[in-house]
Design a protein around this motif. Sequence first.
Motif, PDB file in Angstrom:
ATOM      1  N   ILE A   1       0.803  -1.212   0.000  1.00 52.46           N
ATOM      2  CA  ILE A   1       0.000   0.000   0.000  1.00 52.46           C
ATOM      3  C   ILE A   1       0.843   1.272   0.000  1.00 52.46           C
ATOM      4  N   SER A   2       2.076   1.194   0.534  1.00 49.92           N
ATOM      5  CA  SER A   2       2.928   2.386   0.546  1.00 49.92           C
ATOM      6  C   SER A   2       3.698   2.557  -0.761  1.00 49.92           C
ATOM      7  N   GLY A   3       3.921   1.453  -1.460  1.00 51.68           N
ATOM      8  CA  GLY A   3       4.723   1.505  -2.669  1.00 51.68           C
ATOM      9  C   GLY A   3       6.214   1.485  -2.406  1.00 51.68           C
ATOM     10  N   PHE A   4       6.594   1.276  -1.155  1.00 53.09           N
ATOM     11  CA  PHE A   4       8.013   1.219  -0.777  1.00 53.09           C
ATOM     12  C   PHE A   4       8.370  -0.186  -0.322  1.00 53.09           C
ATOM     13  N   SER A   5       9.440  -0.742  -0.871  1.00 51.36           N
ATOM     14  CA  SER A   5       9.930  -1.992  -0.302  1.00 51.36           C
ATOM     15  C   SER A   5      10.845  -1.687   0.879  1.00 51.36           C
ATOM     16  N   ARG A   6      11.536  -0.566   0.773  1.00 50.77           N
ATOM     17  CA  ARG A   6      12.348  -0.048   1.887  1.00 50.77           C
ATOM     18  C   ARG A   6      12.158   1.470   1.897  1.00 50.77           C
ATOM     19  N   PRO A   7      11.538   1.992   2.940  1.00 50.29           N
ATOM     20  CA  PRO A   7      11.292   3.432   2.956  1.00 50.29           C
ATOM     21  C   PRO A   7      12.570   4.228   3.191  1.00 50.29           C
ATOM     22  N   ALA A   8      12.547   5.471   2.756  1.00 51.62           N
ATOM     23  CA  ALA A   8      13.658   6.380   3.038  1.00 51.62           C
ATOM     24  C   ALA A   8      13.712   6.632   4.542  1.00 51.62           C
ATOM     25  N   ALA A   9      14.833   7.097   5.004  1.00 45.43           N
ATOM     26  CA  ALA A   9      15.037   7.316   6.437  1.00 45.43           C
ATOM     27  C   ALA A   9      13.945   8.194   7.051  1.00 45.43           C
ATOM     28  N   HIS A  10      13.507   9.216   6.319  1.00 45.00           N
ATOM     29  CA  HIS A  10      12.503  10.120   6.877  1.00 45.00           C
ATOM     30  C   HIS A  10      11.110   9.481   6.949  1.00 45.00           C
ATOM     31  N   ASN A  11      10.907   8.344   6.301  1.00 44.14           N
ATOM     32  CA  ASN A  11       9.638   7.624   6.370  1.00 44.14           C
ATOM     33  C   ASN A  11       9.719   6.324   7.170  1.00 44.14           C
ATOM     34  N   ALA A  12      10.891   5.970   7.618  1.00 44.07           N
ATOM     35  CA  ALA A  12      11.093   4.672   8.272  1.00 44.07           C
ATOM     36  C   ALA A  12      10.246   4.504   9.529  1.00 44.07           C
ATOM     37  N   ALA A  13      10.162   5.524  10.362  1.00 46.95           N
ATOM     38  CA  ALA A  13       9.395   5.404  11.610  1.00 46.95           C
ATOM     39  C   ALA A  13       7.915   5.174  11.316  1.00 46.95           C
ATOM     40  N   ALA A  14       7.367   5.924  10.378  1.00 46.60           N
ATOM     41  CA  ALA A  14       5.954   5.748  10.018  1.00 46.60           C
ATOM     42  C   ALA A  14       5.717   4.365   9.433  1.00 46.60           C
ATOM     43  N   PHE A  15       6.617   3.908   8.591  1.00 49.14           N
ATOM     44  CA  PHE A  15       6.534   2.587   7.972  1.00 49.14           C
ATOM     45  C   PHE A  15       6.553   1.501   9.054  1.00 49.14           C
TER      46      PHE A  15
END
Length: 71
Positions: A32-46
């Motif tokens: 649903i996010s479209g990220f297999s590995r989120p960027a550092a600024h999105n990691a906590a939310a992920f």
Amino acid sequence: MCRSIKTLRPPYAESVTEEDMRAAALQYVRKISGFSRPAAHNAAAFDRAVEAVAAATGELLSSLEVRGGAR
């Protein structure tokens, strides 16, 4: 991606581990996010989303009643 999430309730799965639920949650959040590995600024939310989905999965599985079987 979500096609690889396996059914985690009986009779499809005899036992379900925390790892199984977290793996399914991770696949879902990735899809649903479209990220297999989120960027550092999105990691906590992920990571929070993965934990929330895993918790909801555990709650759902513990609440389901399967006809003809034990809870």
